[in-house]
Design a protein around this motif. Structure first.
Motif, PDB file in Angstrom:
ATOM      1  N   LEU A   1       0.838  -1.201   0.000  1.00 28.75           N
ATOM      2  CA  LEU A   1       0.000   0.000   0.000  1.00 28.75           C
ATOM      3  C   LEU A   1       0.868   1.244   0.000  1.00 28.75           C
ATOM      4  CD1 LEU A   1      -2.741   1.484   0.256  1.00 28.75           C
ATOM      5  CD2 LEU A   1      -2.533   1.203   2.741  1.00 28.75           C
ATOM      6  N   MET A   2       0.565   2.161  -0.919  1.00 27.62           N
ATOM      7  CA  MET A   2       1.232   3.451  -0.978  1.00 27.62           C
ATOM      8  C   MET A   2       0.198   4.562  -0.829  1.00 27.62           C
ATOM      9  SD  MET A   2       3.935   2.804  -4.107  1.00 27.62           S
ATOM     10  CE  MET A   2       4.976   4.172  -3.592  1.00 27.62           C
ATOM     11  N   MET A   3       0.683   5.774  -0.591  1.00 31.91           N
ATOM     12  CA  MET A   3      -0.174   6.949  -0.528  1.00 31.91           C
ATOM     13  C   MET A   3       0.446   8.044  -1.402  1.00 31.91           C
ATOM     14  SD  MET A   3       0.548   5.469   2.610  1.00 31.91           S
ATOM     15  CE  MET A   3       1.597   6.662   3.457  1.00 31.91           C
ATOM     16  N   ALA A   4      -0.389   8.936  -1.909  1.00 37.83           N
ATOM     17  CA  ALA A   4       0.111  10.113  -2.623  1.00 37.83           C
ATOM     18  C   ALA A   4      -0.885  11.248  -2.417  1.00 37.83           C
ATOM     19  CB  ALA A   4       0.298   9.828  -4.107  1.00 37.83           C
ATOM     20  N   GLY A   5      -0.372  12.478  -2.379  1.00 34.37           N
ATOM     21  CA  GLY A   5      -1.231  13.617  -2.105  1.00 34.37           C
ATOM     22  C   GLY A   5      -1.188  14.003  -0.646  1.00 34.37           C
ATOM     23  N   ARG A   6      -2.236  14.643  -0.181  1.00 40.47           N
ATOM     24  CA  ARG A   6      -2.194  15.205   1.169  1.00 40.47           C
ATOM     25  C   ARG A   6      -2.299  14.182   2.294  1.00 40.47           C
ATOM     26  NH1 ARG A   6      -7.627  15.764   2.833  1.00 40.47           N
ATOM     27  NH2 ARG A   6      -9.130  15.799   1.115  1.00 40.47           N
ATOM     28  N   CYS A   7      -2.550  12.898   1.982  1.00 42.12           N
ATOM     29  CA  CYS A   7      -2.652  11.893   3.047  1.00 42.12           C
ATOM     30  C   CYS A   7      -1.343  11.158   3.303  1.00 42.12           C
ATOM     31  CB  CYS A   7      -3.775  10.902   2.761  1.00 42.12           C
ATOM     32  SG  CYS A   7      -3.545   9.875   1.289  1.00 42.12           S
ATOM     33  N   ILE A   8      -0.220  11.616   2.747  1.00 45.41           N
ATOM     34  CA  ILE A   8       1.060  10.958   3.003  1.00 45.41           C
ATOM     35  C   ILE A   8       1.475  11.187   4.453  1.00 45.41           C
ATOM     36  CG2 ILE A   8       1.762  11.257   0.595  1.00 45.41           C
ATOM     37  CD1 ILE A   8       3.890  13.302   1.765  1.00 45.41           C
ATOM     38  N   SER A   9       2.599  10.607   4.838  1.00 43.70           N
ATOM     39  CA  SER A   9       3.069  10.654   6.214  1.00 43.70           C
ATOM     40  C   SER A   9       3.803  11.958   6.508  1.00 43.70           C
ATOM     41  CB  SER A   9       4.004   9.462   6.465  1.00 43.70           C
ATOM     42  OG  SER A   9       4.392   9.388   7.799  1.00 43.70           O
ATOM     43  N   GLY A  10       3.198  12.782   7.348  1.00 39.96           N
ATOM     44  CA  GLY A  10       3.806  14.059   7.701  1.00 39.96           C
ATOM     45  C   GLY A  10       3.163  14.636   8.944  1.00 39.96           C
ATOM     46  N   ASP A  11       3.789  15.637   9.538  1.00 38.48           N
ATOM     47  CA  ASP A  11       3.188  16.276  10.704  1.00 38.48           C
ATOM     48  C   ASP A  11       2.320  17.465  10.281  1.00 38.48           C
ATOM     49  OD1 ASP A  11       4.887  18.488  10.332  1.00 38.48           O
ATOM     50  OD2 ASP A  11       6.235  17.956  11.978  1.00 38.48           O
ATOM     51  N   PHE A  12       1.696  18.099  11.240  1.00 41.26           N
ATOM     52  CA  PHE A  12       0.706  19.154  10.974  1.00 41.26           C
ATOM     53  C   PHE A  12       1.300  20.323  10.189  1.00 41.26           C
ATOM     54  CE2 PHE A  12      -1.404  23.101  12.446  1.00 41.26           C
ATOM     55  CZ  PHE A  12      -2.689  22.861  11.973  1.00 41.26           C
ATOM     56  N   ILE A  13       2.469  20.793  10.607  1.00 43.42           N
ATOM     57  CA  ILE A  13       3.082  21.951   9.949  1.00 43.42           C
ATOM     58  C   ILE A  13       3.576  21.590   8.555  1.00 43.42           C
ATOM     59  CG2 ILE A  13       5.003  23.576  10.027  1.00 43.42           C
ATOM     60  CD1 ILE A  13       2.796  24.292  11.960  1.00 43.42           C
ATOM     61  N   ALA A  14       4.272  20.474   8.425  1.00 41.07           N
ATOM     62  CA  ALA A  14       4.784  20.070   7.107  1.00 41.07           C
ATOM     63  C   ALA A  14       3.638  19.872   6.125  1.00 41.07           C
ATOM     64  CB  ALA A  14       5.600  18.785   7.239  1.00 41.07           C
ATOM     65  N   HIS A  15       2.572  19.243   6.580  1.00 40.19           N
ATOM     66  CA  HIS A  15       1.417  18.982   5.721  1.00 40.19           C
ATOM     67  C   HIS A  15       0.863  20.260   5.115  1.00 40.19           C
ATOM     68  CE1 HIS A  15      -2.999  18.893   5.266  1.00 40.19           C
ATOM     69  NE2 HIS A  15      -2.794  17.722   4.726  1.00 40.19           N
ATOM     70  N   SER A  16       0.870  21.342   5.869  1.00 45.51           N
ATOM     71  CA  SER A  16       0.302  22.602   5.376  1.00 45.51           C
ATOM     72  C   SER A  16       1.098  23.156   4.206  1.00 45.51           C
ATOM     73  CB  SER A  16       0.256  23.640   6.500  1.00 45.51           C
ATOM     74  OG  SER A  16       1.546  24.145   6.805  1.00 45.51           O
ATOM     75  N   SER A  17       2.311  22.663   4.014  1.00 45.85           N
ATOM     76  CA  SER A  17       3.161  23.112   2.917  1.00 45.85           C
ATOM     77  C   SER A  17       3.069  22.181   1.711  1.00 45.85           C
ATOM     78  CB  SER A  17       4.608  23.195   3.400  1.00 45.85           C
ATOM     79  OG  SER A  17       5.509  23.339   2.324  1.00 45.85           O
ATOM     80  N   TYR A  18       3.159  20.865   1.934  1.00 43.77           N
ATOM     81  CA  TYR A  18       3.212  19.939   0.792  1.00 43.77           C
ATOM     82  C   TYR A  18       1.849  19.568   0.239  1.00 43.77           C
ATOM     83  CZ  TYR A  18       2.499  16.098   4.251  1.00 43.77           C
ATOM     84  OH  TYR A  18       2.028  15.276   5.240  1.00 43.77           O
ATOM     85  N   ARG A  19       0.756  19.977   0.900  1.00 44.92           N
ATOM     86  CA  ARG A  19      -0.581  19.512   0.512  1.00 44.92           C
ATOM     87  C   ARG A  19      -1.100  20.090  -0.806  1.00 44.92           C
ATOM     88  NH1 ARG A  19      -4.035  23.753   1.534  1.00 44.92           N
ATOM     89  NH2 ARG A  19      -3.372  25.243   3.127  1.00 44.92           N
ATOM     90  N   VAL A  20      -0.462  21.112  -1.365  1.00 47.25           N
ATOM     91  CA  VAL A  20      -0.990  21.759  -2.564  1.00 47.25           C
ATOM     92  C   VAL A  20      -0.826  20.864  -3.792  1.00 47.25           C
ATOM     93  CG1 VAL A  20      -0.670  24.073  -1.646  1.00 47.25           C
ATOM     94  CG2 VAL A  20       1.169  23.021  -2.965  1.00 47.25           C
ATOM     95  N   THR A  21      -1.625  21.143  -4.832  1.00 43.46           N
ATOM     96  CA  THR A  21      -1.800  20.159  -5.903  1.00 43.46           C
ATOM     97  C   THR A  21      -0.594  19.957  -6.817  1.00 43.46           C
ATOM     98  OG1 THR A  21      -2.879  21.802  -7.343  1.00 43.46           O
ATOM     99  CG2 THR A  21      -4.301  20.487  -5.902  1.00 43.46           C
ATOM    100  N   GLY A  22       0.272  20.958  -6.953  1.00 40.62           N
ATOM    101  CA  GLY A  22       1.474  20.741  -7.754  1.00 40.62           C
ATOM    102  C   GLY A  22       2.325  19.632  -7.168  1.00 40.62           C
ATOM    103  N   ASN A  23       2.449  19.601  -5.856  1.00 41.21           N
ATOM    104  CA  ASN A  23       3.197  18.541  -5.185  1.00 41.21           C
ATOM    105  C   ASN A  23       2.459  17.203  -5.264  1.00 41.21           C
ATOM    106  OD1 ASN A  23       5.316  20.271  -4.254  1.00 41.21           O
ATOM    107  ND2 ASN A  23       3.927  21.034  -2.705  1.00 41.21           N
ATOM    108  N   ALA A  24       1.125  17.254  -5.206  1.00 37.58           N
ATOM    109  CA  ALA A  24       0.332  16.020  -5.281  1.00 37.58           C
ATOM    110  C   ALA A  24       0.587  15.291  -6.597  1.00 37.58           C
ATOM    111  CB  ALA A  24      -1.152  16.337  -5.121  1.00 37.58           C
ATOM    112  N   VAL A  25       0.687  16.034  -7.686  1.00 37.44           N
ATOM    113  CA  VAL A  25       0.949  15.416  -8.996  1.00 37.44           C
ATOM    114  C   VAL A  25       2.309  14.732  -9.004  1.00 37.44           C
ATOM    115  CG1 VAL A  25       1.326  15.873 -11.452  1.00 37.44           C
ATOM    116  CG2 VAL A  25      -0.563  16.976 -10.256  1.00 37.44           C
ATOM    117  N   ALA A  26       3.319  15.410  -8.498  1.00 42.04           N
ATOM    118  CA  ALA A  26       4.665  14.826  -8.467  1.00 42.04           C
ATOM    119  C   ALA A  26       4.692  13.568  -7.606  1.00 42.04           C
ATOM    120  CB  ALA A  26       5.668  15.850  -7.945  1.00 42.04           C
TER     121      ALA A  26
END
Length: 459
Positions: free
Chosen positions: A402-427
């Motif tokens: 099982l893998m994850m991609a997008g805003r549900c990946i493994s991260g903390d609250f602050i980091a998530h607020s940065s990587y959650r945007v859609t350009g990163n989700a595509v990558a």
């Protein structure tokens, strides 16, 4: 029907769920507000190398890349279009896209060729027409030989020891099971991972998540006539004064928006995305709460548009084209992975040998409480540097395959607020799709795929 007859009629593809059948009236542990569902055999409707749950920006990238890599791929989506928040949610601006090679650049280049492409300069973001996006994504999936299943939701997951082997879906076709070698959770909310038994975090230290926002598209106004209220390229370079002007204009019309920093985002001279709504205190994993937030948001958007139109002048013909079918959920489950992206990573600008993308978008915490909206900064006083997300953060810790991609990946609250945007989700999605395809081909787990074989390029 006896079990052997069912297996004969279904070609031997039957999956037995639950314990022996117990009638609903059976006494015992049932409470007055409970019913017991009878055990049943569920047909296995298909077998795939890679199964992707959720067709938002991460999901479409994962499916397209897996398909292009030669994997037989199934893409499961709740709505009737691809793109998720881009299309069903009308978030028609792509953030953090400039340094994302591969599919992100391909999508933007193809959209720019369309006769209805965005025309108003938007700076570092990329604006697009939602209908163009819907069609393009379907075309790309078709070329990659991805099987798409619309109007379908993942409702259960089945494991053989630690290995995820089946997902169970519900749709107009009934309850069906799908066998896969590797699964990718791109639901945003981590629905598949949660049903498979993965641990996860939610929200800040108090367990509260960022507010949701329902978006809409508006027309009937002209860019040059309302430019001072528009979040265009010039505005973004000068601290976005348009937001305060727009709020004042809405208040002048007699409505106080739930979001005190509303934005009018241009697509073409007469088409804009409007974000004026914040739904505080609602959980993205609770259907009743998401419903209430959506109902409230749609009502508010109409009130705001009516208020602006009542001002006359440049606003006199303002009208809503469409409100989102899907409310924008900024945050819900963050699934535990083999690596957790943290605030410390952001502060260091950490680099990884197995990086899938480099995040350049800043910390963007929308306050979890309404009363804090004007008191706290988006970056929470944390200075960030561009940082890498490793493939390990996209691989589930508690469930194999099982893998994850997008805003549900493994991260903390602050980091998530940065990587959650859609350009990163595509990558992230594209990297997950390639790893999943390679893992399936070699009958290995995603974490066993040598990263050098993926040859992912990060800028």
């Amino acid at each position: 029907m006896k079990r052997r007859h069912f297996l004969q009629k279904s070609g031997g593809l039957g999956l037995l769920l639950s314990a022996p059948w117990v009638p609903p009236t059976h006494p015992g542990t049932l409470k007055v507000d409970q019913v017991r569902e009878a055990a049943r055999d569920i047909p296995v409707a298909g077998t795939y190398d890679v199964i992707v749950a959720g067709a938002g920006p991460a999901g479409i990238a994962a499916a397209i890349e897996a398909g292009r890599s030669g994997a037989r791929t199934l893409l499961i989506e709740t709505h009737g279009c691809l793109g998720g928040v881009w299309t069903a949610g009308y978030l028609t601006w792509i953030l953090d896209n400039k340094n994302k090679p591969g599919l992100m650049q391909e999508i933007m280049q193809e959209l720019q060729k369309k006769p209805t492409a965005a025309t108003v300069p938007s700076g570092s973001t990329f604006a697009f027409d939602a209908e163009d996006m819907k069609l393009l994504l379907e075309e790309l999936c078709a070329k990659a030989k991805v099987d798409i299943l619309y109007f379908t939701r993942v409702v259960a997951a089945m494991k053989e020891q630690r290995k995820l082997s089946y997902v169970v879906t519900e749709s107009k076709s009934g309850r069906e099971a799908w066998k896969g070698n590797v699964f990718i959770d791109c639901t945003g909310d981590g629905d598949l991972a949660a049903r498979a038994g993965c641990q996860y975090d939610y929200g800040d230290s108090s367990g509260q998540g960022q507010p949701m926002s329902l978006l809409c598209l508006v027309t009937g106004v002209q860019y040059k006539e309302i430019q001072e209220f528009v979040r265009d390229e010039t505005d973004s370079k000068t601290g976005s004064p348009s937001k305060k002007r727009l709020e004042s204009e809405i208040v002048r019309g007699g409505v106080s928006p739930s979001y005190t920093r509303p934005g009018l985002y241009p697509i073409r001279d007469d088409l804009f995305m409007l974000m004026t709504h914040h739904a505080y205190g609602f959980k993205g994993t609770d259907a009743r709460q998401v419903t209430e937030a959506t109902l409230n948001g749609r009502m508010e958007l109409h009130k705001i548009v009516n208020a602006l139109r009542s001002l006359g002048g440049a606003w006199k013909d303002l009208k809503i084209v469409a409100t989102g079918e899907q409310i924008g959920v900024r945050e819900s489950r963050r699934i535990k992975g083999l690596y957790t992206v943290t605030m410390a990573d952001i502060q260091k600008g950490i680099r990884h040998e197995d990086a899938v993308c480099r995040v350049t978008f800043g910390i963007d915490v929308h306050s979890v409480k309404k009363e804090d909206e004007t008191k706290q900064s988006y970056n929470r006083g944390v200075k960030m540097q561009p940082y890498d997300i490793p493939i390990r953060a996209l691989i589930a810790k508690d469930v194999d395959g099982l893998m994850m991609a997008g805003r549900c990946i493994s991260g903390d609250f602050i980091a998530h607020s940065s990587y959650r945007v859609t350009g990163n989700a595509v990558a992230m999605g594209q990297a997950a799709g390639r790893v999943a395809a390679l893992a399936s081909k070699s009958n290995a787990l995603p974490q066993q795929v040598p990263w050098k074989e993926v040859a992912w390029h990060v800028e």
